[in-house]
Design a protein around this motif. Structure first.
Motif, short mmCIF file in Angstrom:
data_model
loop_
_atom_site.label_atom_id
_atom_site.label_comp_id
_atom_site.label_asym_id
_atom_site.label_seq_id
_atom_site.Cartn_x
_atom_site.Cartn_y
_atom_site.Cartn_z
N ILE A 102 -8.31 -7.37 -7.08
CA ILE A 102 -7.77 -7.35 -5.72
C ILE A 102 -7.96 -8.75 -5.13
O ILE A 102 -9.08 -9.26 -5.05
CB ILE A 102 -8.49 -6.30 -4.86
CG1 ILE A 102 -8.28 -4.89 -5.45
CG2 ILE A 102 -8.02 -6.38 -3.42
CD1 ILE A 102 -6.86 -4.40 -5.43
N THR A 103 -6.86 -9.39 -4.72
CA THR A 103 -6.87 -10.83 -4.47
C THR A 103 -6.43 -11.20 -3.06
O THR A 103 -5.36 -10.77 -2.60
CB THR A 103 -5.94 -11.55 -5.47
OG1 THR A 103 -6.33 -11.20 -6.81
CG2 THR A 103 -6.01 -13.06 -5.31
N GLY A 129 -0.97 -7.19 -5.33
CA GLY A 129 -1.94 -6.42 -6.11
C GLY A 129 -2.53 -5.23 -5.41
O GLY A 129 -2.82 -4.21 -6.04
N THR A 130 -2.72 -5.32 -4.11
CA THR A 130 -3.36 -4.22 -3.39
C THR A 130 -2.47 -2.98 -3.37
O THR A 130 -2.91 -1.87 -3.69
CB THR A 130 -3.70 -4.66 -1.95
OG1 THR A 130 -4.45 -5.88 -2.01
CG2 THR A 130 -4.53 -3.61 -1.25
N THR A 133 -2.17 -1.48 -6.90
CA THR A 133 -3.33 -0.69 -7.32
C THR A 133 -3.28 0.70 -6.69
O THR A 133 -3.67 1.70 -7.31
CB THR A 133 -4.63 -1.41 -6.94
OG1 THR A 133 -4.65 -2.70 -7.57
CG2 THR A 133 -5.85 -0.62 -7.39
N ASN A 162 -13.37 -5.88 -9.84
CA ASN A 162 -12.69 -5.09 -8.81
C ASN A 162 -12.05 -6.01 -7.78
O ASN A 162 -10.97 -5.73 -7.27
CB ASN A 162 -13.71 -4.17 -8.15
CG ASN A 162 -14.48 -3.37 -9.17
OD1 ASN A 162 -13.95 -2.47 -9.80
ND2 ASN A 162 -15.77 -3.70 -9.36
N THR A 163 -12.73 -7.11 -7.49
CA THR A 163 -12.19 -8.16 -6.63
C THR A 163 -11.94 -9.40 -7.48
O THR A 163 -12.46 -9.51 -8.59
CB THR A 163 -13.17 -8.51 -5.50
OG1 THR A 163 -14.38 -9.05 -6.07
CG2 THR A 163 -13.52 -7.28 -4.67
N GLU A 170 -11.66 -8.83 0.31
CA GLU A 170 -11.18 -8.22 -0.93
C GLU A 170 -11.95 -6.93 -1.21
O GLU A 170 -11.37 -5.93 -1.66
CB GLU A 170 -11.35 -9.18 -2.10
CG GLU A 170 -10.45 -10.41 -2.04
CD GLU A 170 -10.72 -11.40 -3.15
OE1 GLU A 170 -9.83 -12.25 -3.41
OE2 GLU A 170 -11.81 -11.34 -3.77
N TRP A 173 -10.56 -4.19 1.00
CA TRP A 173 -9.28 -3.67 0.49
C TRP A 173 -9.51 -2.78 -0.72
O TRP A 173 -8.90 -1.71 -0.84
CB TRP A 173 -8.35 -4.82 0.11
CG TRP A 173 -7.94 -5.70 1.25
CD1 TRP A 173 -7.96 -5.39 2.58
CD2 TRP A 173 -7.45 -7.04 1.16
NE1 TRP A 173 -7.52 -6.46 3.33
CE2 TRP A 173 -7.19 -7.49 2.49
CE3 TRP A 173 -7.20 -7.92 0.11
CZ2 TRP A 173 -6.70 -8.76 2.76
CZ3 TRP A 173 -6.71 -9.19 0.38
CH2 TRP A 173 -6.46 -9.60 1.69
N PHE A 174 -10.37 -3.21 -1.63
CA PHE A 174 -10.67 -2.43 -2.83
C PHE A 174 -11.18 -1.04 -2.47
O PHE A 174 -10.70 -0.02 -2.99
CB PHE A 174 -11.69 -3.19 -3.68
CG PHE A 174 -12.42 -2.37 -4.70
CD1 PHE A 174 -11.77 -1.92 -5.84
CD2 PHE A 174 -13.76 -2.04 -4.53
CE1 PHE A 174 -12.45 -1.15 -6.79
CE2 PHE A 174 -14.45 -1.29 -5.47
CZ PHE A 174 -13.79 -0.84 -6.61
N VAL A 177 -8.41 1.15 -0.90
CA VAL A 177 -7.39 1.60 -1.85
C VAL A 177 -7.90 2.80 -2.66
O VAL A 177 -7.17 3.76 -2.89
CB VAL A 177 -6.98 0.45 -2.79
CG1 VAL A 177 -6.20 0.97 -3.99
CG2 VAL A 177 -6.12 -0.56 -2.03
N PRO A 185 -3.20 -5.99 3.65
CA PRO A 185 -3.59 -7.01 2.67
C PRO A 185 -3.22 -8.42 3.12
O PRO A 185 -2.42 -9.12 2.48
CB PRO A 185 -2.83 -6.58 1.42
CG PRO A 185 -1.62 -5.89 1.94
CD PRO A 185 -2.03 -5.23 3.22
#
Length: 573
Positions: A102-103, A129-130, A133, A162-163, A170, A173-174, A177, A185
């Motif tokens: 997660i970026t 990416g968020t 996922t 994970n991040t 990040e 967000w992880f 999600v 994001p």
């Protein structure tokens, strides 16, 4: 019943990504898929049914639905017995996510401009990416059960990275999600994208700016409004099953490769200046220093000369500590489908020992490891104290095991079967640099750890990530009972963007079967370039990863690394 053996199949060339029989006929593949169907409860939603397939990477290629990958029986460690499908009893079914990365693509503490020399420094799809996922989460929720046993999923385990850059935002967000909730994001400016992909620099794909960049030259499309759409809030459904977390090097190091204890690093993360590009000579020197583990001039890496963009600073970009990572999981606001802490407990809250055991299913214990070291480099190892803890944990529920000298030991304890989870693989555990959390603790490599696991027949599998490729390796011991399988799964940031279902079944004939089935995010293979829905963005995320100028289609793996039945001698029979 006729068997599909691991010798029956060979993979097609990387360009096609299809699975062919050694006799490459469509009829043979059809027969293999039909046989797979007769052995399964349901193939729907998995790569047993269909697989993302492109036309090669010489130019930009659209993806479509290719034929599924049939089940391959692997008898490296035990001989399959006929009739076992009728006797099979499900013991567990779980899902593995790995290397989600997660970026925060707008962060100043990144060196995307090094991607001509370090391909993973930038990916054209990473801003999506968020939401992508979240589409993988939706796939797990819709499949719901193991395709060969029909057992509902017991849980999901994510095996690290994970991040991407261990930033607080990040991590937020992880967690959202996986647990569910509203996710935005975006960092920095609330109404604008401030990263490299609208900079006009030719080394990056600029989807909203027509021009001669290196990606457009390959055929990447122009998609005005894409970056803005990727920043918008969306509602993540979250997993329907409990999930557990394992630590990766990108979760404790700067971009997963630099030492964590660099003085003043927080200021670079929260800076208002982002490097967009440097001259080729300087970039190459910096990339070489990172790859060789030499002293990296951080002031030059994240600042100095070159093309600099002024961005909106954001305190949420500050890198989290290992302790903060654990405490975020323990926060009741982040419990989601459970359990509280997602494997971590108050014993891990100081961030020093972030390994633990957990119940996968009755009679099966999971062991989550920490194979990272914060001294730098991407690869890992295991500290002696943790190694000894694993040994004690295995002894406690193994009525039969072998000591260091190979002597058989029996004692009166309740047996458990074991599945281990880590970020690093046996082949990527050669980084023996000391970890600042345990400076005096010697580090051991992957070979030493494999030797430990071979001493315990109750160990079934070691599940891991890090390499971004699909690879399943048998580890045979001195006796038939002492073998175990190492199951390595591709990342969800680079193509092929997989997760893996693992089912454990007792065949009631002295053997166990581990069924491994790959799944993809719940998003169409064919991208609608005009749509900006979360599902459309997730679909584009996959297509862009296939066409990345740094893509390595070898990461897809061979047929023997995809959908498999892995036979083992049942140590408790």
């Amino acid at each position: 019943m006729a068997e599909l053996t691991r010798r029956t199949f060979a993979t097609a060339g990387a360009a096609g990504l299809g699975l062919l029989l050694c006799t490459p006929t469509a009829n043979a593949l059809d027969r293999a898929l039909r046989l797979t169907g007769t052995r399964s409860v349901s193939t729907a939603g998995t790569t047993l049914e269909q697989v993302a397939t492109g036309g090669g990477t010489a130019t930009y290629s659209r993806l479509g639905a290719g034929p599924g990958w049939p089940l391959v029986v692997r008898s490296d460690l035990a001989t399959p017995q006929s009739g076992r499908d009728d006797r099979r009893r499900a013991l567990s079914a779980f899902v593995q996510f790995t290397d989600l990365h997660i970026t925060d693509t707008e962060s100043p503490a990144r060196f995307e401009y090094l991607h001509p020399f370090i391909g993973s420094a930038h990916r054209p799809q990473e801003a999506l990416g968020t939401v992508a996922t979240s589409a993988l989460v939706e796939r797990v929720n819709s499949v719901r059960q193991g395709p060969f046993t029909g057992r509902p999923f017991d849980l999901m385990v994510t095996t690290g990275d994970n991040t991407d850059n261990h930033e607080l935002i990040e991590l937020d967000w992880f967690l959202k999600v996986l647990n569910g909730g509203s996710v935005t994001p975006n960092s920095g400016a609330t109404d604008a994208y401030e990263g490299v992909q609208n900079s006009g620099n030719h080394e990056f794909w600029n989807p909203g700016k027509p021009g001669a960049d290196d990606y457009s030259a390959k055929g990447f499309p122009q998609l005005p409004g894409l970056l803005e759409a990727g920043l918008k809030a969306f509602t993540a459904p979250g997993l329907d099953v409990p999930w557990f977390c394992t630590f990766g090097n990108h979760d404790d190091s700067i971009v997963g490769s630099l030492p964590a204890q660099i003085p003043g690093i927080d200021a670079w993360y929260t800076s208002k200046y982002k490097v967009i590009g440097k001259d080729e000579s300087t970039s190459k020197k910096l990339a070489d220093a990172i790859k060789k583990g030499a002293s990296v001039p951080v002031a030059e890496l994240f600042g100095g000369g070159g093309t600099i963009r002024e961005i909106t600073p954001d305190a949420r970009r500050r890198p989290f500590s290992t302790a903060e990572f654990v405490r975020a999981h323990l926060d009741s606001a982040n419990t989601g489908p459970g359990p509280v802490g997602h494997g971590f407990t108050s014993a891990n809250a100081d961030g020093k020992n972030v390994y633990y055991t957990f119940r996968i299913a009755p009679g099966i214990t999971g062991i989550s490891l920490d194979t990272t070291t914060d001294a730098g480099f991407a690869d890992g190892s295991i500290g002696l104290a943790q190694y000894s803890w694993v040994e004690s944990t295995l002894k406690r529920n193994s009525s039969t095991y072998y000591d260091f000298f190979g002597r058989k030991v029996t004692h009166g304890v309740t047996d458990e079967l074991f599945v281990l989870f880590s970020h690093h693989t046996s082949g990527s555990m050669g980084n023996l640099l000391p970890d600042s959390r345990h400076l005096l603790d010697p580090r051991l490599d992957g070979n030493a750890f494999v030797a430990l696991l071979k001493r315990f027949p109750n160990v079934l599998a070691w599940v891991n990530g890090h390499t971004h490729l699909n690879k399943i390796t048998p580890h045979a011991g001195n006796t038939p009972q002492q073998g175990f399988w190492e199951i390595n799964t591709a990342s969800h940031v680079d193509f092929p963007q997989h997760a893996r279902i693992v089912e454990v079944a007792d065949n009631a004939d002295g053997t166990l079967s581990l069924f491994t089935t790959l799944i993809e995010a719940e998003a169409p293979y064919a991208v609608d370039y005009d749509a900006r829905t979360p599902q459309a963005l997730a679909s584009l995320y996959r297509e862009l990863s296939y066409n990345d100028i740094h893509v390595d289609l070898g990461r897809v793996g061979d047929a023997t690394d995809h959908n498999t039945e892995l036979l083992l001698v049942n140590p408790l029979a």
